[in-house]
Design a protein around this motif. Structure first.
Motif, PDB file in Angstrom:
ATOM      1  N   PHE A  57      44.278  -7.878  14.363  1.00 52.79           N
ATOM      2  CA  PHE A  57      42.956  -8.323  14.786  1.00 52.79           C
ATOM      3  C   PHE A  57      42.381  -9.216  13.691  1.00 52.79           C
ATOM      4  N   SER A  58      41.478 -10.112  14.058  1.00 54.06           N
ATOM      5  CA  SER A  58      40.789 -10.942  13.081  1.00 54.06           C
ATOM      6  C   SER A  58      39.575 -10.166  12.573  1.00 54.06           C
ATOM      7  N   TRP A 108      36.198  -6.221  21.827  1.00 54.89           N
ATOM      8  CA  TRP A 108      36.849  -7.222  22.666  1.00 54.89           C
ATOM      9  C   TRP A 108      38.314  -7.370  22.269  1.00 54.89           C
ATOM     10  N   GLN A 109      38.577  -7.446  20.974  1.00 51.49           N
ATOM     11  CA  GLN A 109      39.962  -7.574  20.524  1.00 51.49           C
ATOM     12  C   GLN A 109      40.781  -6.342  20.911  1.00 51.49           C
ATOM     13  N   ARG A 166      41.480  -6.567  24.669  1.00 51.31           N
ATOM     14  CA  ARG A 166      42.456  -7.637  24.922  1.00 51.31           C
ATOM     15  C   ARG A 166      43.846  -7.184  24.488  1.00 51.31           C
ATOM     16  N   ASN A 180      33.753 -12.093  22.682  1.00 50.81           N
ATOM     17  CA  ASN A 180      34.850 -12.805  22.067  1.00 50.81           C
ATOM     18  C   ASN A 180      34.884 -12.733  20.560  1.00 50.81           C
ATOM     19  N   THR A 182      38.611 -13.457  18.469  1.00 52.18           N
ATOM     20  CA  THR A 182      39.732 -14.361  18.226  1.00 52.18           C
ATOM     21  C   THR A 182      40.439 -14.598  19.539  1.00 52.18           C
ATOM     22  N   ILE A 183      40.023 -15.578  20.254  1.00 48.82           N
ATOM     23  CA  ILE A 183      40.616 -15.854  21.547  1.00 48.82           C
ATOM     24  C   ILE A 183      40.868 -17.349  21.639  1.00 48.82           C
TER      25      ILE A 183
END
Length: 693
Positions: free
Chosen positions: A468-469, A491-492, A495, A667, A669-670
């Motif tokens: 993950f970022s 979110w990460q 995802r 959002n 890192t997308i």
């Protein structure tokens, strides 16, 4: 004509002790321990049974072996699946006996849905029937079947086709289901009935119900305790809908300062209701504090004080003077009736302390007369404390997604409930099994702040391991409630869960990492394969706002699921909303567990578009497409439907132990060229994590 293929047991009583979800799970586990000759003996069972959560906390493997040795003719005796089920039931009863009592909880949320040793409350059934008769009596389709007689099984028979439950969800949270997607005929075929139940269960999750152990076949069979359990959750959500600052800003009167307001925002609705009740009881001079809706209200005194302060014009000294609890309870209900409160309970229910019905009764009193100030300054302050629309949408999405995973904790407010790190650790364990070091985790209640930081630091470490970022993000950011960073992390996480589920369908992905671009390409190719010309350049393509592309995508994976006579051109705002609401209901009807709102489609919310497409892709790839597929997907272990005149891909995707997709959110890192607020979910394994209880 369609036909259901489930796990069937020759003994009707034995069949009735389990849901289809449980039978499929136990069948899989039983099959896994067969020896080279395809046989299972009694001595093979202890190592399997001790791993099941029904027994893991009660017996050791050795103790199970001793019990089986005493009850069976020999440990080397060969057994079949039905004998295994009888052993399971017997051992379950002994485990309950060892614990002192069976866990027959009928609480609204986080309710247990196991069929073993269940009971049904006649009072609760009568109350729910009265609620349904009241709110659905004018429904164009259902009015021919109403009113329901609570003394019969008409409620369960009527629930078998799914229409009643879908309509009840819309009463609780209006607009959840596009009623054009409900199959409403006097006689439904099994395929249509199953579609309704799939739509019902996925929509129930989308309003906050816990349905981990309920499958469509259980509803088709009209299993009383499961139907009542689901109905009770739906009704509770309706009754408690206004118990938050956004809907009722006057609730700010219950607290003294901003810190208390934040605490109030993080409370479960029933806790807010208790605080409201105690607020008025204190004003009325009542000396005790009510901490539950059962034992603390059984004598009726609290109700008498509450109604006297809220509706003094109907006050009667006889209520408090009454010595007989039943007589006092009757006077209380007479008082409430003068306030136009619906009767959710009888005097007997008050005296016996029925928590569900007492909660419903107090909620009804709150709706009729909350007795709170309408001071404009307080209301303005409360409105300032609530989140903006986008943040609220994302918080809602994360909350529903997390609660759909079947973890131990139940989330009422994401920003408050994740601050101790425990919920995040439970979610991480679900989406990435084995990633959490529970020996280094602290369980609630956590009083020392540094323990919360330690939990959140572990969350960050695991996130970095999952790539993950998380630049300049520390555990203390979560502890302090940094909303932007919490949303970005979740979110990460969602995802990651979504892409892992797709990757795990190895017979399609061959074990490769799935990217946003892969989902985009799949969606375009799927639509193109049906001869349609719609294509999108990314998940922020403005053409998505009219809904046509997603309707074509849904039609391409299951031609029968979209009724094109109901689809508009999507040119005006009203037409776009009609299409968007229809898309969501059709996807849920198909079997997708999703949490987005129509506005997310209309506004082309990039992340929501990605996860909606991924959810459809995940469902589609699980469907049998021929003998070439050697690796079965999780969906293939569910009940399947054979429809000679229809597409072979059914719309059935019951709650299975190991899978599902859903989602929504924000959002971090997308890929900006492909994707931007969300929709995934995950029905993963029903075995609860060892997390924070």
């Amino acid at each position: 004509m369609s036909s259901f293929i489930g796990v069937l047991v020759s003994d009707p009583w034995l069949q009735s002790q389990f849901t289809q979800v449980e039978l499929r799970s136990l069948k899989t586990k039983f099959t896994s321990i067969k020896n080279q000759n395809g046989k299972v003996t009694v001595k093979d069972l202890p190592s399997l049974l001790v791993k099941l959560k029904a027994f893991s906390e009660t017996f050791s493997e050795e103790e199970i072996g001793v019990i089986l040795a005493e009850s069976k003719s020999g440990m080397s005796k060969e057994i079949d699946f039905e004998e295994f089920l009888r052993i399971y039931v017997s051992l379950h009863a002994e485990a309950a006996s060892n614990r002192g009592s069976s866990k027959n909880s009928s609480s609204f949320l986080k309710a247990t849905t196991t069929t073993l040793l269940h009971t049904i409350s006649g009072s609760e059934k009568a109350s729910y029937v009265a609620h349904i008769n009241s709110y659905l009596r004018d429904d164009p389709f259902l009015k021919q079947f109403l009113p329901i007689d609570p003394a019969t099984n008409d409620l369960f028979n009527l629930a078998r086709d799914g229409v009643l439950l879908c309509k009840l969800i819309n009463v609780a949270v209006p607009g959840t289901i596009d009623e054009r997607a409900i199959n409403t005929k006097r006689v439904l075929n099994p395929w249509e009935r199953n579609e309704n139940h799939t739509l019902c269960l996925n929509s129930a999750k989308a309003i906050g119900c816990t349905v981990v152990n309920i499958g469509t076949q259980d509803l088709v069979e009209g299993r009383p305790h499961l139907v009542l359990g689901l109905i009770s959750q739906i009704i509770k959500i309706q009754l408690l809908a206004d118990l938050n600052l956004k809907k009722t800003p006057q609730l700010v009167e219950l607290v003294d300062d901003s810190k208390d307001v934040e605490e109030l925002m993080g409370l479960a609705p029933e806790k807010v209701l208790l605080r409201w009740m105690n607020f008025h009881l204190k004003k009325a001079g009542y000396k005790k504090t009510v901490s539950n809706f059962s034992s603390d209200v059984k004598d009726g005194e609290a109700y008498a004080y509450l109604l006297n302060v809220l509706a003094p014009e109907h006050c009667s000294p006889a209520t408090l003077d009454a010595k007989d609890p039943n007589e006092r309870a009757k006077l209380i209900l007479d008082h409430a009736e003068k306030m136009d409160c619906k009767r959710y309970l009888t005097p007997k229910d008050i005296v016996e302390g029925s928590s569900n019905l007492n909660l419903a009764f107090v909620a009804q009193i709150f709706h009729q007369r909350n007795g709170l100030s309408t001071d404009s300054r307080s209301v303005t302050y409360a409105e300032m404390m609530t989140d903006d629309i986008q943040t609220s949408r994302e918080e809602r999405c994360f909350r529903l997604w997390i609660n759909s995973l079947g973890i131990v904790s139940y989330v009422n407010n994401v920003f408050e409930d994740v601050r101790n790190g425990c919920v995040l650790l439970e979610v991480l364990e679900k989406v990435s099994p084995g990633s959490v070091n529970w020996k280094q985790a602290s369980k609630p209640p956590i009083k020392m702040p540094f323990r919360k930081v330690e939990n959140c630091n572990q969350v960050i470490r695991i996130g970095k391991q999952l790539k993950f970022s998380l630049v300049n993000v520390a555990g203390n950011d979560f502890v302090s409630g940094n909303k932007k960073l919490i949303l970005a992390f979740l979110w990460q996480l969602m995802r990651f869960s979504m892409l892992q589920l797709l990757k795990n369908l190895r017979f399609h992905s061959h074990g490769k990492e799935i990217t946003d671009a892969d989902i985009l390409n799949w969606a375009n190719e799927k639509v193109k394969s049906t001869g349609r010309t719609s294509q999108i350049e990314s998940f922020k393509d403005k053409s998505l706002s009219n809904g046509i592309f997603f309707l074509e995508l849904l039609s391409s994976v299951e031609p029968r699921v979209v009724n094109w006579n109901l689809v508009t051109k999507g040119e005006s705002v009203e037409e776009k909303k009609l299409n968007a609401t229809y898309i969501i209901s059709v996807a849920r009807k198909l079997g997708c567990s999703i949490f987005l709102l129509p506005e997310d489609i209309m506004e082309v919310n990039q992340k929501m578009m990605l996860t909606l497409a991924a959810s459809i892709m995940y469902w589609s790839l699980q469907q049998p497409v021929g003998d070439s597929e050697s690796c079965p997907s999780p969906a293939e272990s569910t009940i399947t439907v054979a429809t000679p005149d229809a597409s072979p891909a059914s719309s059935i995707n019951e709650e299975d132990e190991n899978s599902s997709l859903s989602g929504e959110v924000s959002n971090m890192t997308i890929d900006d060229n492909v994707s931007d607020t969300t929709t995934v979910s995950s029905q993963l394994d029903n075995e609860e994590t060892p997390a924070c209880e």
